[in-house]
Motif scaffolding. Sequence first.
Motif, mmCIF file in Angstrom:
data_model
loop_
_atom_site.group_PDB
_atom_site.id
_atom_site.type_symbol
_atom_site.label_atom_id
_atom_site.label_comp_id
_atom_site.label_asym_id
_atom_site.label_seq_id
_atom_site.Cartn_x
_atom_site.Cartn_y
_atom_site.Cartn_z
ATOM 1 N N LEU A 1 0.830 -1.210 0.000
ATOM 2 C CA LEU A 1 0.000 0.000 0.000
ATOM 3 C C LEU A 1 0.862 1.256 0.000
ATOM 4 C CD1 LEU A 1 -2.809 -0.959 2.548
ATOM 5 C CD2 LEU A 1 -2.830 -1.182 0.066
ATOM 6 N N VAL A 2 1.932 1.262 0.780
ATOM 7 C CA VAL A 2 2.819 2.431 0.832
ATOM 8 C C VAL A 2 3.442 2.694 -0.536
ATOM 9 C CG1 VAL A 2 4.988 3.329 1.793
ATOM 10 C CG2 VAL A 2 3.326 2.202 3.284
ATOM 11 N N THR A 3 3.916 1.637 -1.202
ATOM 12 C CA THR A 3 4.519 1.790 -2.528
ATOM 13 C C THR A 3 3.508 2.334 -3.521
ATOM 14 O OG1 THR A 3 6.052 -0.046 -2.107
ATOM 15 C CG2 THR A 3 5.712 0.595 -4.403
ATOM 16 N N ARG A 4 2.279 1.834 -3.472
ATOM 17 C CA ARG A 4 1.227 2.324 -4.371
ATOM 18 C C ARG A 4 0.976 3.817 -4.153
ATOM 19 N NH1 ARG A 4 -2.165 -1.130 -7.423
ATOM 20 N NH2 ARG A 4 -0.947 -3.013 -7.775
ATOM 21 N N MET A 5 0.922 4.219 -2.899
ATOM 22 C CA MET A 5 0.615 5.608 -2.578
ATOM 23 C C MET A 5 1.778 6.536 -2.947
ATOM 24 S SD MET A 5 -1.416 4.978 1.012
ATOM 25 C CE MET A 5 -1.991 6.657 1.242
ATOM 26 N N GLN A 6 2.996 6.047 -2.807
ATOM 27 C CA GLN A 6 4.160 6.858 -3.160
ATOM 28 C C GLN A 6 4.279 7.066 -4.666
ATOM 29 O OE1 GLN A 6 7.274 4.545 -1.248
ATOM 30 N NE2 GLN A 6 7.458 6.026 0.411
ATOM 31 N N ARG B 1 -7.442 3.514 1.749
ATOM 32 C CA ARG B 1 -8.570 2.668 1.371
ATOM 33 C C ARG B 1 -8.645 2.482 -0.138
ATOM 34 N NH1 ARG B 1 -14.108 4.135 4.238
ATOM 35 N NH2 ARG B 1 -12.697 3.729 5.986
ATOM 36 N N HIS B 2 -8.398 3.582 -0.876
ATOM 37 C CA HIS B 2 -8.401 3.523 -2.340
ATOM 38 C C HIS B 2 -7.300 2.583 -2.831
ATOM 39 C CE1 HIS B 2 -8.389 5.935 -6.396
ATOM 40 N NE2 HIS B 2 -8.552 4.642 -6.567
ATOM 41 N N ALA B 3 -6.104 2.705 -2.235
ATOM 42 C CA ALA B 3 -4.983 1.852 -2.630
ATOM 43 C C ALA B 3 -5.301 0.382 -2.359
ATOM 44 C CB ALA B 3 -3.724 2.268 -1.868
ATOM 45 N N ALA B 4 -5.881 0.094 -1.191
ATOM 46 C CA ALA B 4 -6.229 -1.285 -0.841
ATOM 47 C C ALA B 4 -7.261 -1.846 -1.809
ATOM 48 C CB ALA B 4 -6.755 -1.336 0.587
ATOM 49 N N SER B 5 -8.253 -1.014 -2.160
ATOM 50 C CA SER B 5 -9.292 -1.446 -3.099
ATOM 51 C C SER B 5 -8.697 -1.743 -4.468
ATOM 52 C CB SER B 5 -10.360 -0.355 -3.210
ATOM 53 O OG SER B 5 -11.333 -0.708 -4.178
ATOM 54 N N GLU B 6 -7.776 -0.893 -4.918
ATOM 55 C CA GLU B 6 -7.138 -1.083 -6.221
ATOM 56 C C GLU B 6 -6.328 -2.369 -6.258
ATOM 57 O OE1 GLU B 6 -5.210 2.261 -8.754
ATOM 58 O OE2 GLU B 6 -3.563 1.284 -7.681
ATOM 59 N N VAL B 7 -5.550 -2.615 -5.200
ATOM 60 C CA VAL B 7 -4.735 -3.832 -5.136
ATOM 61 C C VAL B 7 -5.628 -5.071 -5.153
ATOM 62 C CG1 VAL B 7 -3.167 -5.196 -3.679
ATOM 63 C CG2 VAL B 7 -2.803 -2.737 -3.937
ATOM 64 N N LEU C 1 7.346 -4.525 -8.666
ATOM 65 C CA LEU C 1 6.248 -5.488 -8.572
ATOM 66 C C LEU C 1 5.097 -4.936 -7.732
ATOM 67 C CD1 LEU C 1 8.255 -8.799 -8.061
ATOM 68 C CD2 LEU C 1 6.837 -8.228 -10.033
ATOM 69 N N GLN C 2 5.417 -4.158 -6.711
ATOM 70 C CA GLN C 2 4.381 -3.634 -5.822
ATOM 71 C C GLN C 2 3.697 -2.389 -6.378
ATOM 72 O OE1 GLN C 2 6.398 -3.123 -2.056
ATOM 73 N NE2 GLN C 2 6.204 -5.281 -1.515
ATOM 74 N N ALA C 3 4.358 -1.688 -7.296
ATOM 75 C CA ALA C 3 3.764 -0.498 -7.903
ATOM 76 C C ALA C 3 2.674 -0.907 -8.894
ATOM 77 C CB ALA C 3 4.829 0.325 -8.609
ATOM 78 N N LYS C 4 1.863 0.061 -9.322
ATOM 79 C CA LYS C 4 0.794 -0.207 -10.275
ATOM 80 C C LYS C 4 1.384 -0.686 -11.589
ATOM 81 C CE LYS C 4 -3.476 1.856 -12.001
ATOM 82 N NZ LYS C 4 -4.382 3.017 -11.882
ATOM 83 N N GLN C 5 0.827 -1.768 -12.152
ATOM 84 C CA GLN C 5 1.367 -2.352 -13.375
ATOM 85 C C GLN C 5 0.759 -1.756 -14.643
ATOM 86 O OE1 GLN C 5 3.967 -4.654 -13.312
ATOM 87 N NE2 GLN C 5 3.924 -4.043 -11.160
ATOM 88 N N LEU D 1 6.513 -2.733 -19.760
ATOM 89 C CA LEU D 1 6.337 -2.029 -18.491
ATOM 90 C C LEU D 1 5.517 -2.822 -17.484
ATOM 91 C CD1 LEU D 1 5.550 1.537 -19.891
ATOM 92 C CD2 LEU D 1 7.771 0.549 -19.350
ATOM 93 N N ARG D 2 5.054 -4.012 -17.880
ATOM 94 C CA ARG D 2 4.224 -4.830 -16.986
ATOM 95 C C ARG D 2 4.969 -6.096 -16.599
ATOM 96 N NH1 ARG D 2 -1.583 -4.868 -20.202
ATOM 97 N NH2 ARG D 2 -1.743 -2.612 -20.583
ATOM 98 N N TYR D 3 4.806 -6.485 -15.335
ATOM 99 C CA TYR D 3 5.495 -7.670 -14.836
ATOM 100 C C TYR D 3 4.494 -8.616 -14.187
ATOM 101 C CZ TYR D 3 9.157 -4.097 -15.052
ATOM 102 O OH TYR D 3 9.987 -3.084 -15.448
ATOM 103 N N SER D 4 4.601 -9.896 -14.543
ATOM 104 C CA SER D 4 3.701 -10.892 -13.966
ATOM 105 C C SER D 4 4.295 -11.545 -12.713
ATOM 106 C CB SER D 4 3.389 -11.976 -15.006
ATOM 107 O OG SER D 4 4.579 -12.622 -15.434
ATOM 108 N N GLY D 5 5.582 -11.402 -12.526
ATOM 109 C CA GLY D 5 6.226 -12.008 -11.369
ATOM 110 C C GLY D 5 7.692 -11.600 -11.290
ATOM 111 N N THR D 6 8.396 -12.148 -10.322
ATOM 112 C CA THR D 6 9.789 -11.761 -10.087
ATOM 113 C C THR D 6 10.682 -12.068 -11.277
ATOM 114 O OG1 THR D 6 9.511 -12.188 -7.716
ATOM 115 C CG2 THR D 6 11.770 -12.081 -8.554
#
Length: 361
Positions: free
Chosen positions: A142-147, A196-202, A283-287, A295-300
Motif C-alpha cells: 500500500l505504501v509503494t502504491r501511494m508513493q 482505502r483507495h490503494a487497498a481497493s485497487e490492489v 512489482l508492488q507499484a501499479k502495473q 512495463l508490466r510484470y507478472s512475477g519476479t
Amino acid sequence: MANAVVNGLAGAGGGIIAQIITYPLQTVNTRQQTERIAKKADASSAAPPPPRSTLLQLIQVIRSEGVGGLYSGLKPSLFGVAASLGIYYYFYQVFKNKAEAIAATNRIRGRGDGTVGMFSWLLVAASAGSLNVLLTNPIWVLVTRMQTHTQAETKMLEAKKEALRNEASQSGIIGASLQEKFAELDSIKPQPYGTRHAASEVYNEAGIAGFWKGIVPTLIMVCNPSIQFMIYETSLKRLRAKRAANKQGSKDVSALEVFLLGAVAKLGATLATYPLLVVKSRLQAKQDIGGNISLRYSGTLDAIIKMIRYEGFSSFYKGMSTKIVQSVFAASVLFMIKEELVKAISVLVNKRPKYLLNVVK
C-alpha cells in the motif's frame, strides 16, 4: 520487563522517528526505482532523457504536488514501521537470547568460547526478518502504491496522449473530436489517493494475493538486515571488547559511535542487495501504466528478464545514490535512538519499586 519487549518497543520508536525524518527521500527513491523507460529499438530514435538529480526531483514533486506529495503514504508507512520494527526487534531479541544461551551451553561442554558466531548472527537476523516480511508485506504494498500513484497516473495519461497523436498522424487531420479529447486529457489531474483507495485497487487487480506482491524478492532481501546486523553486532562486540581490555576506560558505547556503526552496517547491506529492492518496488507499484508490455510484470522472474531486455542492467541500480543517503541516515538514526530508548526504559524499570517490577515481569 523482558528484554525482547524492551527492544521491540525501542526499535518501533526509533524507526518512527527515522522514517519521519527521511520519508521525502524515500518517496523520491521509490519513484526513481519504478520509473520504467524502455531502450529505443533503433539508434535513430531519441534517447531517453537523462535521470534528474534527487534535489531536482524533490523540487519537482513540491512544485507539482505540494509538500504533501513528498509524504504520500506516510500514515500507513509509520504504522508499517512501528509494526515491522516492533516485530523484527522482538523476534530478533528472542532468537538472539536463544543463540547466546546455546553458545553458553556449548562453552560449558567444551565447544567454543561462549560467543555467538557470525553465521549464527546471520541466522538470527534472517529468521526474525522472514517473520516480519510475511506479516507486514501488505502494508508496504500500500505504501509503494501511494508513493508512486501520481507517477503512474501521469504515465497513463502520456500513453493515452501518445495514442491520440498516432491516430492524428495516421489520419493526417486533427478533427474537433480529437482536439476535445486532447483538451480533456490535459484537464485531468491525479486524484487524491488514500489508503482505502490503494487497498481497493490492489484487491481489484489481484485479490488477496495482491497484498503479497513482491514477496519473493522481499524474502530474499531478508539478507539485507541480516548482513546489516551481522556487521553491526560484530563491530559493536569488537569495540566493546577493546574498551573492556582497556582497564582505565569504559566499555559503554556512545550514541555517536552507535550512529557511525549503524551507518557502516547499512551501507554494506544496501550495496549488496539494492537490485532486489528495485525489483520488489516495481512489482508492488501499479502495473497498468501504459500499453507497452515491457512495463508490466507478472512475477519476479518476468520482471528481471524484462528489465534486462528492455532497459539494461543499469535499471537495477536506479536511484541507488538516493537510497544510500536515505537508508544509511535512517539506519544510523534508528540504531542511535533505539539504543538510547533501551537505556532509558531500563533505567525507568530499575527505578520502580520491587512489587511493580514483579508485576512488569
